[in-house]
Design an enzyme around this catalytic site. Structure first.
Site, PDB file in Angstrom:
ATOM      1  CD  GLU A  55      65.351  60.324  -7.082  1.00  0.00           C
ATOM      2  OE1 GLU A  55      66.119  60.153  -8.053  1.00  0.00           O
ATOM      3  OE2 GLU A  55      64.290  59.714  -6.942  1.00  0.00           O
ATOM      4  CG  LEU A 149      58.028  59.710 -15.210  1.00  0.00           C
ATOM      5  CD1 LEU A 149      56.641  59.318 -15.699  1.00  0.00           C
ATOM      6  CD2 LEU A 149      58.387  58.895 -13.961  1.00  0.00           C
ATOM      7  CG  ASP A 196      67.857  60.064 -15.301  1.00  0.00           C
ATOM      8  OD1 ASP A 196      67.701  59.542 -14.180  1.00  0.00           O
ATOM      9  OD2 ASP A 196      67.740  61.286 -15.510  1.00  0.00           O
TER      10      ASP A 196
HETATM   11  C1  GLA Z   1      67.800  63.560 -12.544  1.00  0.00           C
HETATM   12  C2  GLA Z   1      69.190  63.320 -13.096  1.00  0.00           C
HETATM   13  C3  GLA Z   1      69.797  62.055 -12.490  1.00  0.00           C
HETATM   14  C4  GLA Z   1      69.709  62.080 -10.965  1.00  0.00           C
HETATM   15  C5  GLA Z   1      68.301  62.447 -10.516  1.00  0.00           C
HETATM   16  C6  GLA Z   1      68.203  62.626  -9.038  1.00  0.00           C
HETATM   17  O1  GLA Z   1      66.929  62.568 -12.960  1.00  0.00           O
HETATM   18  O2  GLA Z   1      69.138  63.182 -14.491  1.00  0.00           O
HETATM   19  O3  GLA Z   1      71.118  61.899 -12.923  1.00  0.00           O
HETATM   20  O4  GLA Z   1      70.672  62.938 -10.429  1.00  0.00           O
HETATM   21  O5  GLA Z   1      67.844  63.630 -11.128  1.00  0.00           O
HETATM   22  O6  GLA Z   1      68.415  61.427  -8.379  1.00  0.00           O
END
Ligand code: GLA
Length: 406
Positions: A55, A149, A196
């Site tokens: 994360e 999500l 994501d």
């Molecule tokens: C969000 C961002 C991702 C990532 C996460 C944290 O989901 O869109 O790119 O940085 O936070 O891991």
């Protein structure tokens, strides 16, 4: 009925169209007909994602391990010829958002429509001028919004995949993910990393996606907790998270500042062995940020090794350490997500942590199959006791990435 002609598609080749596979009664087709008139050329789906581990590492050139969800955004699409981009979403409701492709520019669209419109803009910017012809798009999604999500990545990746198919762009999943990220960064103004979009675009069923962001590479790592008698559950705290509110950007800036002070291209370049020395070189406020990113990258490597060896239960302690790091060092947890983690672990989860961007959103918990119900009941009771909204419990099945479904 839109009153606009059903333009474009019929006379042109549609790579991958299988008319026999159409399900004429599909409610999405009915909704498309009601909104845009006529029939879509096809239907696509792109999933939300949940991150197992890794994360706030993606924008530090590091590693992550997301899984695509069974929850998807479905898109019925048809090309036009008059340069109009007409967007409608079952969730947003309201009238069709009618845009001129030629007028698309960063900041020009500020609603949900910025995500799909941004993809069209980013494809054009990348030289795929076919998109200038316009399209009719209708969306319907089962990905919870604001739950961490990746409902926005699902929207973007559905559009990217549909355009890739309709125009035969031949870009493929990783390139489509980068287009989707470009849309979100430059057009919608959200400074996210690429995790994501890569998850929504590139995942395959039954596997997590091991991402190496700097290398731009990924690997599918089998993820089947069921075979080990385990389940992965999402606990959606229903505390809405918003990456656009500045906190996420501030964390990114902190990481960049630390890199500048350490003379590194990215925090990915700092090994756990060199962490103590690096911490001595940094102001106190940057130390915990760096500590989180460095230890989190190491946790991804550890988790991948366990999964490859079939030791899914070993993820439990890794999730717990990650939560402590996100709560105490990166400081993206909140009272609701802490309570979800603590009550899940107290009720027998092998491990739990906040997942996604943070500041609310969802928690994941790894739990023995026969503990799912008591754990869910315990977390719900804890939320009730604290006066919070009832959390939503969502079982995770590792699902495939963006694809054409009809
Ligand atoms: C969000 C961002 C991702 C990532 C996460 C944290 O989901 O869109 O790119 O940085 O936070 O891991």
């Amino acid at each position: 009925m839109s009153g606009y002609p059903a333009t474009g598609g019929a006379a042109r080749p549609s790579p991958g169209v299988h008319p026999g596979a159409e399900r004429v009664n599909d409610p999405l087709r009915t909704a498309f007909a009601a909104v845009h008139g006529g029939r879509p050329e096809g239907i696509w789906a792109a999933p939300g994602r949940v991150n197992l581990i890794g994360e706030h590492t993606d924008y530090n050139d590091g590693f992550a391990l997301p899984v695509a969800l069974a929850q998807t955004t479905r898109l019925a699409a048809r090309r036009r010829t008059d340069g109009r981009l007409r967007l409608h979403s079952a969730q947003a409701g309201g009238p069709v958002v009618d845009l001129a492709v030629a007028d698309l520019a960063p900041g020009a669209v500020t609603t949900w429509a910025a995500y799909p419109a941004g993809v069209v803009w980013a494809l054009g910017e990348a030289g795929h001028r076919e998109v200038d012809d316009g399209a009719d798009l209708h969306f319907d999604s089962t990905v919870p919004a604001g739950a961490g999500l990746s409902s926005s990545a699902a929207l973007e990746c559905a559009v990217a995949r549909a355009y890739d198919d309709l125009y035969g762009l031949g870009l493929g999943p990783p390139a489509l993910a980068r287009i989707a990220q470009r849309a979100e960064n430059a057009f919608a103004g959200v400074p996210c990393g690429v995790m994501d979009q890569m998850a929504s675009s590139c995942c395959v069923a039954g596997a997590a996606l091991h991402l190496d962001v700097r290398a731009g590479s990924h690997e599918h790592v089998p993820f089947g907790p069921g075979a080990a008698g385990l389940r992965l559950l999402i606990i959606d705290t229903r505390v809405t998270h918003d990456l656009g509110d500045g906190a996420y950007a501030a964390l990114r800036t902190g990481c960049e500042r630390a890199c500048a002070l350490l003379g590194l291209a990215a925090l990915r370049d700092l090994s756990p062995d060199h962490l103590p020395r690096a911490e001595r070189m940094l102001p106190a406020r940057l130390r915990p940020l760096v500590r989180h990113v460095v230890t989190e990258n190491a946790r991804v490597a550890e988790a991948v090794a366990h999964l490859k060896a079939g030791r899914v239960a070993e993820l439990g302690p890794i999730l717990n350490s990650a939560h402590a790091s996100l709560r105490d060092d990166y400081r993206i947890s909140c009272a609701e997500t802490d309570l979800a983690v603590d009550s899940a672990v107290a009720a027998g989860a092998l491990g739990a942590r906040i997942t996604g961007g943070g500041f609310g959103g969802s928690v994941i918990a790894l739990v023995a199959a026969d503990r799912v119900e008591p754990m869910g009941a315990a977390v719900t009771a804890a939320f009730r006791g604290a006066g919070y909204r009832e959390p939503h419990l969502i079982p995770v099945t590792a699902a495939p990435g963006a694809r054409r479904i009809e």
